[in-house]
Design a protein around this motif. Structure first.
Motif, mmCIF file in Angstrom:
data_model
loop_
_atom_site.group_PDB
_atom_site.id
_atom_site.type_symbol
_atom_site.label_atom_id
_atom_site.label_comp_id
_atom_site.label_asym_id
_atom_site.label_seq_id
_atom_site.Cartn_x
_atom_site.Cartn_y
_atom_site.Cartn_z
ATOM 1 N N UNK A 1 0.715 -1.248 0.111
ATOM 2 C CA UNK A 1 -0.032 0.017 -0.002
ATOM 3 C C UNK A 1 0.776 1.287 -0.076
ATOM 4 N N UNK A 2 1.941 1.062 0.716
ATOM 5 C CA UNK A 2 2.819 2.346 0.774
ATOM 6 C C UNK A 2 3.544 2.861 -0.536
ATOM 7 N N UNK A 3 3.877 1.433 -1.287
ATOM 8 C CA UNK A 3 4.381 1.838 -2.653
ATOM 9 C C UNK A 3 3.352 2.239 -3.576
ATOM 10 N N UNK A 4 2.308 1.625 -3.589
ATOM 11 C CA UNK A 4 1.166 2.125 -4.620
ATOM 12 C C UNK A 4 0.874 3.544 -4.164
ATOM 13 N N UNK A 5 0.860 4.050 -2.988
ATOM 14 C CA UNK A 5 0.489 5.355 -2.825
ATOM 15 C C UNK A 5 1.565 6.358 -3.192
#
Length: 70
Positions: free
Chosen positions: A4-8
């Motif tokens: 999720x952090x990378x996607x954001x």
């Protein structure tokens, strides 16, 4: 698969790039005293050049979906 952090992070980078591109096209249109129609044609032409010059196997976004260039 992205976390999720990378996607954001990726989504924020893409949004920044899109904002920069929009600002650049607006500045070009203002400098050249283009109508909205002329500006729209400029943007469409730039997209077509990008799409048609991309390497085979790469993906591009067209008409709401990702397409693979063959």
């Amino acid at each position: 698969k992205l976390t999720p952090k990378e996607k954001k992070f990726v989504e924020e980078m893409v949004a920044d790039e899109n904002r920069d591109r929009t600002e650049m096209y607006n500045e070009i249109a203002i400098f050249n005293k283009m109508t909205d129609k002329e500006k729209s044609l400029m943007i469409q032409n730039a997209y077509e050049v990008y799409r048609n010059s991309d390497r085979k196997g790469n993906y591009y976004f067209d008409k709401g979906t990702w397409q693979k260039r063959y």
